[in-house]
Design an enzyme around this catalytic site. Structure first.
Site, PDB file in Angstrom:
ATOM      1  N   ARG A  29      11.061  -2.246  11.128  1.00  0.00           N
ATOM      2  CA  ARG A  29      10.019  -1.754  12.031  1.00  0.00           C
ATOM      3  C   ARG A  29       9.867  -2.743  13.176  1.00  0.00           C
ATOM      4  O   ARG A  29       9.916  -3.949  12.966  1.00  0.00           O
ATOM      5  CB  ARG A  29       8.689  -1.673  11.278  1.00  0.00           C
ATOM      6  CG  ARG A  29       8.503  -0.404  10.520  1.00  0.00           C
ATOM      7  CD  ARG A  29       7.302  -0.439   9.631  1.00  0.00           C
ATOM      8  NE  ARG A  29       6.069  -0.888  10.265  1.00  0.00           N
ATOM      9  CZ  ARG A  29       4.862  -0.785   9.706  1.00  0.00           C
ATOM     10  NH1 ARG A  29       4.748  -0.256   8.505  1.00  0.00           N
ATOM     11  NH2 ARG A  29       3.790  -1.212  10.319  1.00  0.00           N
ATOM     12  N   ARG A  85      -1.015 -10.773  14.929  1.00  0.00           N
ATOM     13  CA  ARG A  85      -2.143  -9.997  15.464  1.00  0.00           C
ATOM     14  C   ARG A  85      -2.628  -8.975  14.427  1.00  0.00           C
ATOM     15  O   ARG A  85      -3.826  -8.770  14.254  1.00  0.00           O
ATOM     16  CB  ARG A  85      -1.703  -9.284  16.763  1.00  0.00           C
ATOM     17  CG  ARG A  85      -2.798  -8.540  17.459  1.00  0.00           C
ATOM     18  CD  ARG A  85      -3.863  -9.474  18.039  1.00  0.00           C
ATOM     19  NE  ARG A  85      -5.024  -8.738  18.488  1.00  0.00           N
ATOM     20  CZ  ARG A  85      -6.281  -8.982  18.093  1.00  0.00           C
ATOM     21  NH1 ARG A  85      -6.544  -9.968  17.271  1.00  0.00           N
ATOM     22  NH2 ARG A  85      -7.270  -8.262  18.557  1.00  0.00           N
ATOM     23  N   ARG A 121      10.920  -6.456   5.056  1.00  0.00           N
ATOM     24  CA  ARG A 121      10.758  -5.001   4.822  1.00  0.00           C
ATOM     25  C   ARG A 121      11.792  -4.225   5.650  1.00  0.00           C
ATOM     26  O   ARG A 121      12.067  -4.556   6.803  1.00  0.00           O
ATOM     27  CB  ARG A 121       9.350  -4.576   5.232  1.00  0.00           C
ATOM     28  CG  ARG A 121       9.150  -3.079   5.268  1.00  0.00           C
ATOM     29  CD  ARG A 121       7.704  -2.668   5.176  1.00  0.00           C
ATOM     30  NE  ARG A 121       6.839  -3.226   6.196  1.00  0.00           N
ATOM     31  CZ  ARG A 121       5.504  -3.123   6.160  1.00  0.00           C
ATOM     32  NH1 ARG A 121       4.912  -2.512   5.172  1.00  0.00           N
ATOM     33  NH2 ARG A 121       4.783  -3.662   7.123  1.00  0.00           N
ATOM     34  N   LYS A 174       0.836  -1.215   0.000  1.00  0.00           N
ATOM     35  CA  LYS A 174       0.000   0.000   0.000  1.00  0.00           C
ATOM     36  C   LYS A 174       0.868   1.262   0.000  1.00  0.00           C
ATOM     37  O   LYS A 174       0.633   2.185  -0.752  1.00  0.00           O
ATOM     38  CB  LYS A 174      -0.904   0.060   1.254  1.00  0.00           C
ATOM     39  CG  LYS A 174      -1.917  -1.040   1.352  1.00  0.00           C
ATOM     40  CD  LYS A 174      -2.892  -0.757   2.480  1.00  0.00           C
ATOM     41  CE  LYS A 174      -2.274  -0.779   3.874  1.00  0.00           C
ATOM     42  NZ  LYS A 174      -1.852  -2.106   4.331  1.00  0.00           N
ATOM     43  N   ARG A 183      -9.534   1.773   8.905  1.00  0.00           N
ATOM     44  CA  ARG A 183      -9.201   0.373   9.153  1.00  0.00           C
ATOM     45  C   ARG A 183     -10.377  -0.391   9.748  1.00  0.00           C
ATOM     46  O   ARG A 183     -10.266  -1.594   9.965  1.00  0.00           O
ATOM     47  CB  ARG A 183      -8.024   0.299  10.133  1.00  0.00           C
ATOM     48  CG  ARG A 183      -6.672   0.098   9.476  1.00  0.00           C
ATOM     49  CD  ARG A 183      -5.641   0.135  10.574  1.00  0.00           C
ATOM     50  NE  ARG A 183      -4.465  -0.648  10.289  1.00  0.00           N
ATOM     51  CZ  ARG A 183      -3.362  -0.160   9.750  1.00  0.00           C
ATOM     52  NH1 ARG A 183      -3.305   1.084   9.383  1.00  0.00           N
ATOM     53  NH2 ARG A 183      -2.307  -0.943   9.600  1.00  0.00           N
TER      54      ARG A 183
HETATM   55  P1  AMP Z   1       0.858   0.707   9.341  1.00  0.00           P
HETATM   56  O1  AMP Z   1       2.116   1.456   9.126  1.00  0.00           O
HETATM   57  O2  AMP Z   1      -0.275   1.198   8.479  1.00  0.00           O
HETATM   58  O3  AMP Z   1       1.048  -0.788   9.237  1.00  0.00           O
HETATM   59  O4  AMP Z   1       0.390   1.011  10.847  1.00  0.00           O
HETATM   60  C1  AMP Z   1       1.197   0.634  11.945  1.00  0.00           C
HETATM   61  C2  AMP Z   1       0.352   0.581  13.187  1.00  0.00           C
HETATM   62  O5  AMP Z   1      -0.206   1.881  13.474  1.00  0.00           O
HETATM   63  C3  AMP Z   1      -0.862  -0.342  13.115  1.00  0.00           C
HETATM   64  O6  AMP Z   1      -0.523  -1.697  13.371  1.00  0.00           O
HETATM   65  C4  AMP Z   1      -1.748   0.255  14.211  1.00  0.00           C
HETATM   66  O7  AMP Z   1      -1.273  -0.096  15.495  1.00  0.00           O
HETATM   67  C5  AMP Z   1      -1.505   1.757  14.049  1.00  0.00           C
HETATM   68  N1  AMP Z   1      -2.487   2.335  13.102  1.00  0.00           N
HETATM   69  C6  AMP Z   1      -2.242   2.799  11.840  1.00  0.00           C
HETATM   70  N2  AMP Z   1      -3.365   3.241  11.269  1.00  0.00           N
HETATM   71  C7  AMP Z   1      -4.363   3.065  12.176  1.00  0.00           C
HETATM   72  C8  AMP Z   1      -5.766   3.290  12.167  1.00  0.00           C
HETATM   73  N3  AMP Z   1      -6.396   3.778  11.083  1.00  0.00           N
HETATM   74  N4  AMP Z   1      -6.467   3.000  13.292  1.00  0.00           N
HETATM   75  C9  AMP Z   1      -5.862   2.510  14.381  1.00  0.00           C
HETATM   76  N5  AMP Z   1      -4.543   2.225  14.444  1.00  0.00           N
HETATM   77  C10 AMP Z   1      -3.798   2.497  13.352  1.00  0.00           C
END
Ligand code: AMP
Length: 222
Positions: free
Chosen positions: A162, A173, A127, A13, A88
């Site tokens: 990360r 999870r 990654r 994405k 999400r």
């Molecule tokens: P990502 O980089 O999109 O994989 O996001 C990393 C982490 O940020 C996720 O695993 C969530 O813990 C938190 N996060 C990102 N976007 C959201 C969202 N829209 N709602 C809640 N938590 C989020």
């Protein structure tokens, strides 16, 4: 134009959003990146969000939604924006509809990326991200390695993994939450007639950059 990137973790994405952003000059609004920046700067929001992110849980809406509203209201997001990581949940999607309506906008396109599950875990484990928060370039040690191991091609900063990509419990999870809470958004946006599903997989040799290219062509045609 408001674009949403949908798809499980590791589908690409961020890569696709970044390429569209570069070409169209619309900001890529990644909630994950905003959280990580706040975590590295040890802001109040970052300290609170980190508790959830480290475990692979979603950050509560009370924190996430105002952060997104604030970002969508900024000047550079007025002509177009690419939301990467938000919404999400169905609740967040409904909230987003309300926010956009107030701004006289709507969701125009939802790019739903589909990748076989066995590839996803491998992609998260391989990654690497640039440690420079202003750069945030993403690499993959197998599919898209940097020219010099461990160093960002774009800015020369060191690459890191990360924290939530290095921990198999957090990875599982996150994929579980995607299945339970995020995947219903496919139907939500399909019903609105804005969903575009694209397969990204090494098995058919179709990567993020290939998908981005056809989408950019279509955006420019319309
Ligand atoms: P990502 O980089 O999109 O994989 O996001 C990393 C982490 O940020 C996720 O695993 C969530 O813990 C938190 N996060 C990102 N976007 C959201 C969202 N829209 N709602 C809640 N938590 C989020």
């Amino acid at each position: 134009m408001v674009i949403i990137m949908l798809g499980a973790q590791g589908t690409g994405k961020g890569t696709i959003a970044g390429l569209i952003s570069e070409e169209m000059k619309w900001p890529q609004i990644s909630t994950g990146d905003i959280f990580r920046k706040n975590i590295s700067e040890k802001t109040e929001l970052g300290i609170e969000a980190e508790k959830y992110i480290a475990r692979g849980e979603l950050v509560p809406d009370e924190i996430t939604v105002p952060m997104v509203i604030n970002r969508l209201n900024q000047k550079d997001a007025q002509e177009g924006s690419i939301l990467d990581g938000f919404p999400r949940t169905t609740q967040q999607a409904k909230k987003l509809d309300e926010i956009l309506e107030k701004l006289g906008k709507k969701v125009d396109l939802v790019i739903n990326l589909s990748t076989p599950k066995e590839e996803l875990i491998d992609r998260m484990l391989t990654r690497r991200v640039c440690s420079n928060q202003e750069c945030k370039a993403t690499y993959n040690t197998k599919l898209h390695p940097p020219k010099v191991e461990g160093i960002c091609d774009k800015c020369g900063a060191t690459l890191k993994q990360r924290e939530d990509d290095s921990n198999s419990e957090a990875i599982n999870r996150r994929l579980e939450i995607y299945e339970e809470q995020t995947s219903p958004l496919v139907e939500y946006y399909e019903a609105k007639g804005v969903l575009r599903t694209e397969v990204v997989s090494t098995s058919i040799n179709r990567m993020g950059k290939d998908v981005a290219r056809v989408i950019i062509e279509d955006i420019k045609k319309n």
